[in-house]
Design a protein around this motif. Structure first.
Motif, PDB file in Angstrom:
ATOM      1  N   PHE A   5       0.839  -1.499   0.125  1.00 54.93           N
ATOM      2  CA  PHE A   5       0.065   0.130  -0.055  1.00 54.93           C
ATOM      3  C   PHE A   5       0.887   1.210  -0.048  1.00 54.93           C
ATOM      4  O   PHE A   5       0.537   2.240  -0.737  1.00 54.93           O
ATOM      5  N   THR A   6       1.902   1.310   0.852  1.00 51.62           N
ATOM      6  CA  THR A   6       2.689   2.398   0.761  1.00 51.62           C
ATOM      7  C   THR A   6       3.365   2.685  -0.631  1.00 51.62           C
ATOM      8  O   THR A   6       3.182   3.967  -1.054  1.00 51.62           O
ATOM      9  N   TYR A   7       3.947   1.723  -1.191  1.00 53.39           N
ATOM     10  CA  TYR A   7       4.457   1.970  -2.420  1.00 53.39           C
ATOM     11  C   TYR A   7       3.379   2.373  -3.446  1.00 53.39           C
ATOM     12  O   TYR A   7       3.940   3.055  -4.456  1.00 53.39           O
ATOM     13  N   PHE A   8       2.296   1.733  -3.423  1.00 51.06           N
ATOM     14  CA  PHE A   8       0.963   2.207  -4.156  1.00 51.06           C
ATOM     15  C   PHE A   8       0.804   3.857  -3.955  1.00 51.06           C
ATOM     16  O   PHE A   8       0.751   4.451  -5.224  1.00 51.06           O
ATOM     17  N   ILE A   9       0.461   4.281  -2.574  1.00 52.18           N
ATOM     18  CA  ILE A   9       0.568   5.662  -2.654  1.00 52.18           C
ATOM     19  C   ILE A   9       1.499   6.426  -3.098  1.00 52.18           C
ATOM     20  O   ILE A   9       1.425   7.564  -4.127  1.00 52.18           O
ATOM     21  N   LEU A  10       3.133   6.033  -2.891  1.00 55.58           N
ATOM     22  CA  LEU A  10       4.141   7.000  -3.464  1.00 55.58           C
ATOM     23  C   LEU A  10       3.850   6.892  -4.972  1.00 55.58           C
ATOM     24  O   LEU A  10       4.300   8.033  -5.788  1.00 55.58           O
ATOM     25  N   LEU A  11       3.561   5.721  -5.570  1.00 55.58           N
ATOM     26  CA  LEU A  11       3.496   5.751  -7.073  1.00 55.58           C
ATOM     27  C   LEU A  11       2.470   6.842  -7.579  1.00 55.58           C
ATOM     28  O   LEU A  11       2.535   7.321  -8.667  1.00 55.58           O
ATOM     29  N   CYS A  12       1.276   6.566  -7.017  1.00 56.29           N
ATOM     30  CA  CYS A  12       0.150   7.512  -7.320  1.00 56.29           C
ATOM     31  C   CYS A  12       0.526   9.093  -7.352  1.00 56.29           C
ATOM     32  O   CYS A  12       0.202   9.944  -8.220  1.00 56.29           O
ATOM     33  N   THR A  13       1.265   9.339  -6.202  1.00 58.45           N
ATOM     34  CA  THR A  13       1.639  10.773  -6.168  1.00 58.45           C
ATOM     35  C   THR A  13       2.499  11.241  -7.124  1.00 58.45           C
ATOM     36  O   THR A  13       2.730  12.454  -7.497  1.00 58.45           O
ATOM     37  N   LEU A  14       3.122  10.306  -8.069  1.00 55.61           N
ATOM     38  CA  LEU A  14       4.255  10.651  -8.986  1.00 55.61           C
ATOM     39  C   LEU A  14       3.335  11.123 -10.465  1.00 55.61           C
ATOM     40  O   LEU A  14       4.066  11.542 -11.014  1.00 55.61           O
ATOM     41  N   VAL A  15       2.250  10.528 -10.410  1.00 54.23           N
ATOM     42  CA  VAL A  15       1.425  10.806 -11.646  1.00 54.23           C
ATOM     43  C   VAL A  15       0.343  11.781 -11.671  1.00 54.23           C
ATOM     44  O   VAL A  15      -0.301  12.079 -12.622  1.00 54.23           O
ATOM     45  N   ILE A  16       0.108  12.354 -10.491  1.00 53.64           N
ATOM     46  CA  ILE A  16      -0.771  13.123 -10.338  1.00 53.64           C
ATOM     47  C   ILE A  16      -0.614  14.731 -10.884  1.00 53.64           C
ATOM     48  O   ILE A  16       0.531  15.229 -10.318  1.00 53.64           O
ATOM     49  N   PRO A  17      -1.714  15.259 -11.419  1.00 51.80           N
ATOM     50  CA  PRO A  17      -1.240  16.447 -12.354  1.00 51.80           C
ATOM     51  C   PRO A  17      -1.490  17.604 -11.344  1.00 51.80           C
ATOM     52  O   PRO A  17      -2.038  18.867 -11.754  1.00 51.80           O
ATOM     53  N   ILE A  76       9.137  22.468   6.244  1.00 51.96           N
ATOM     54  CA  ILE A  76       8.240  22.316   5.141  1.00 51.96           C
ATOM     55  C   ILE A  76       8.063  20.741   4.920  1.00 51.96           C
ATOM     56  O   ILE A  76       9.154  20.148   4.667  1.00 51.96           O
ATOM     57  N   PHE A  77       6.871  20.387   4.545  1.00 55.54           N
ATOM     58  CA  PHE A  77       6.825  18.819   4.131  1.00 55.54           C
ATOM     59  C   PHE A  77       5.531  18.665   3.356  1.00 55.54           C
ATOM     60  O   PHE A  77       4.746  19.862   3.168  1.00 55.54           O
ATOM     61  N   THR A  78       5.677  17.507   2.935  1.00 54.90           N
ATOM     62  CA  THR A  78       4.550  17.209   2.058  1.00 54.90           C
ATOM     63  C   THR A  78       3.449  16.358   2.774  1.00 54.90           C
ATOM     64  O   THR A  78       3.610  15.654   3.615  1.00 54.90           O
ATOM     65  N   MET A  79       2.164  16.710   2.142  1.00 52.40           N
ATOM     66  CA  MET A  79       0.939  15.811   2.912  1.00 52.40           C
ATOM     67  C   MET A  79       0.348  15.245   1.336  1.00 52.40           C
ATOM     68  O   MET A  79       0.116  15.624   0.370  1.00 52.40           O
ATOM     69  N   ILE A  80      -0.090  13.991   1.770  1.00 48.71           N
ATOM     70  CA  ILE A  80      -0.909  13.148   0.621  1.00 48.71           C
ATOM     71  C   ILE A  80      -2.071  12.760   1.447  1.00 48.71           C
ATOM     72  O   ILE A  80      -2.198  12.207   2.446  1.00 48.71           O
ATOM     73  N   ASP A  81      -3.195  13.173   0.515  1.00 51.85           N
ATOM     74  CA  ASP A  81      -4.398  12.811   1.032  1.00 51.85           C
ATOM     75  C   ASP A  81      -4.784  11.595   0.687  1.00 51.85           C
ATOM     76  O   ASP A  81      -4.818  10.937  -0.500  1.00 51.85           O
ATOM     77  N   ILE A  82      -5.300  10.778   1.490  1.00 55.01           N
ATOM     78  CA  ILE A  82      -5.531   9.362   1.285  1.00 55.01           C
ATOM     79  C   ILE A  82      -6.486   8.715   0.303  1.00 55.01           C
ATOM     80  O   ILE A  82      -6.420   8.146  -0.646  1.00 55.01           O
ATOM     81  N   GLU A  83      -7.628   9.517   0.466  1.00 59.00           N
ATOM     82  CA  GLU A  83      -8.709   9.558  -0.479  1.00 59.00           C
ATOM     83  C   GLU A  83      -8.651   9.705  -1.947  1.00 59.00           C
ATOM     84  O   GLU A  83      -8.824   9.058  -2.933  1.00 59.00           O
ATOM     85  N   SER A  84      -7.985  10.953  -2.110  1.00 54.31           N
ATOM     86  CA  SER A  84      -7.802  11.474  -3.544  1.00 54.31           C
ATOM     87  C   SER A  84      -6.483  11.171  -4.124  1.00 54.31           C
ATOM     88  O   SER A  84      -6.241  11.063  -5.409  1.00 54.31           O
ATOM     89  N   GLY A  85      -5.509  10.842  -3.262  1.00 56.78           N
ATOM     90  CA  GLY A  85      -4.012  10.702  -3.483  1.00 56.78           C
ATOM     91  C   GLY A  85      -3.538  11.918  -3.904  1.00 56.78           C
ATOM     92  O   GLY A  85      -2.014  11.910  -4.309  1.00 56.78           O
ATOM     93  N   ASN A  86      -3.928  13.091  -3.851  1.00 56.88           N
ATOM     94  CA  ASN A  86      -3.355  14.258  -4.176  1.00 56.88           C
ATOM     95  C   ASN A  86      -2.441  14.799  -3.133  1.00 56.88           C
ATOM     96  O   ASN A  86      -2.811  14.564  -1.843  1.00 56.88           O
ATOM     97  N   SER A  87      -1.444  15.571  -3.525  1.00 56.93           N
ATOM     98  CA  SER A  87      -0.320  15.757  -2.515  1.00 56.93           C
ATOM     99  C   SER A  87      -0.043  17.291  -2.779  1.00 56.93           C
ATOM    100  O   SER A  87      -0.273  17.970  -3.900  1.00 56.93           O
ATOM    101  N   PHE A  88       0.221  17.752  -1.708  1.00 54.45           N
ATOM    102  CA  PHE A  88       0.721  19.295  -1.515  1.00 54.45           C
ATOM    103  C   PHE A  88       1.527  19.604  -0.555  1.00 54.45           C
ATOM    104  O   PHE A  88       2.035  18.809   0.570  1.00 54.45           O
ATOM    105  N   GLN A  89       2.430  20.883  -0.676  1.00 58.71           N
ATOM    106  CA  GLN A  89       3.219  21.158   0.511  1.00 58.71           C
ATOM    107  C   GLN A  89       2.857  22.029   1.602  1.00 58.71           C
ATOM    108  O   GLN A  89       1.794  23.165   1.230  1.00 58.71           O
TER     109      GLN A  89
END
Length: 271
Positions: free
Chosen positions: A5-17, A53-66
């Motif tokens: 699951f961890t690797y999946f989350i990280l992979l998702c954040t690499l492709v989100i526009p 400063i750090f990154t946050m990843i929203d579990i449901e959407s996969g969107n990330s922001f700083q």
């Protein structure tokens, strides 16, 4: 399973526009131990000092922001780092809200389970189109007004840390009613589906999203399977009602996990 699951989350954040963590140096993406940690607040408070400063990843959407931590003694008061980060947060919430959401904090190779709300309040100091700051909770952190952890934030932290199923397995019917109310208040369909005995349709989830429970009290009964609950409900476009709802709990004979039947609640939500 948690590692996959961890690797999946990280992979998702690499492709989100959006402003994704791909903008970070690659070594910041590599977790130290490949696990999402339930880090107690006293440790998270030290790990994430003010101005960090750090990154946050929203579990449901996969969107990330700083974000940048600006203040907070009982939890972290944070702000989106830039205007683009504010846009991502607004897209996640649609409308600014106190609703809790499960998130993963990514900082110096660590992944930490956390929970955020999405309501600008108080002071802000960054040029980011965000009027104030918002709150980020970790395991055992509290709000400014309460001495104990906020139940909804705690539930979302467990969800972010992959511990939700284990937690739900231990809940009795009365405790499960609390989870039900919190899940509805935070419009969390994934939690609802885990605790309701029959599959919920998209229309039923939309109906339930109209509800917000302001008060609820379980009335003791002699039957463990029947949970009579006195509730005060705000219904969108209809106002506030106070009523009693009978929930029937069903226990899985194999797993012993309890689930709730909610036909009366669905009827209230529909009308």
């Amino acid at each position: 399973m948690k590692r996959l699951f961890t690797y999946f989350i990280l992979l998702c954040t690499l492709v989100i526009p959006t402003r994704a963590i791909a903008a970070e140096p690659f070594d910041h993406l590599l977790p130290i131990d490949s696990e999402i940690k339930l880090l107690p607040w006293e440790k998270a408070n030290k790990l994430l000092p003010r101005k960090s400063i750090f990154t946050m990843i929203d579990i449901e959407s996969g969107n990330s922001f700083q974000v940048q931590r600006r203040a907070g003694s009982k939890h972290a008061d944070i702000q989106p780092l830039t205007r683009e980060d504010t846009k991502v947060l607004k897209a996640i919430y649609q409308e600014w809200s106190w609703k809790r959401r499960a998130v993963i904090v990514l900082y110096e190779g660590r992944m930490i389970a956390a929970s955020m709300n999405g309501m600008p309040h108080g002071a802000g100091a960054l040029d980011n189109d965000f009027n104030g700051h918002f709150c980020l909770h970790f395991l055992n952190s509290t709000t400014h007004r309460t001495p104990t952890p906020d139940p909804a934030h705690h539930l979302m932290i467990l969800k972010a840390g992959g511990q939700l199923d284990h937690y739900l397995m231990k809940q009795n019917p009365e405790q499960l009613v609390d989870v039900l109310m919190l899940a509805i208040n935070n419009t969390d369909a994934s939690i609802l589906r885990k605790i309701v005995s029959t599959p919920l349709s998209e229309n039923e989830l939309i109906d339930l999203s109209r509800l917000s429970f302001t008060k609820w009290d379980v009335i003791k009964t002699d039957q463990a399977e029947q949970v009579k609950t006195r509730v005060q409900i705000y219904i969108k476009d209809a106002g506030v009602i106070t009523t009693t709802i009978d929930f029937t709990a069903r226990q899985d004979p194999i797993t012993n996990k309890w689930k709730l039947e909610i036909p009366k609640l669905l009827k209230i939500a529909k009308h």
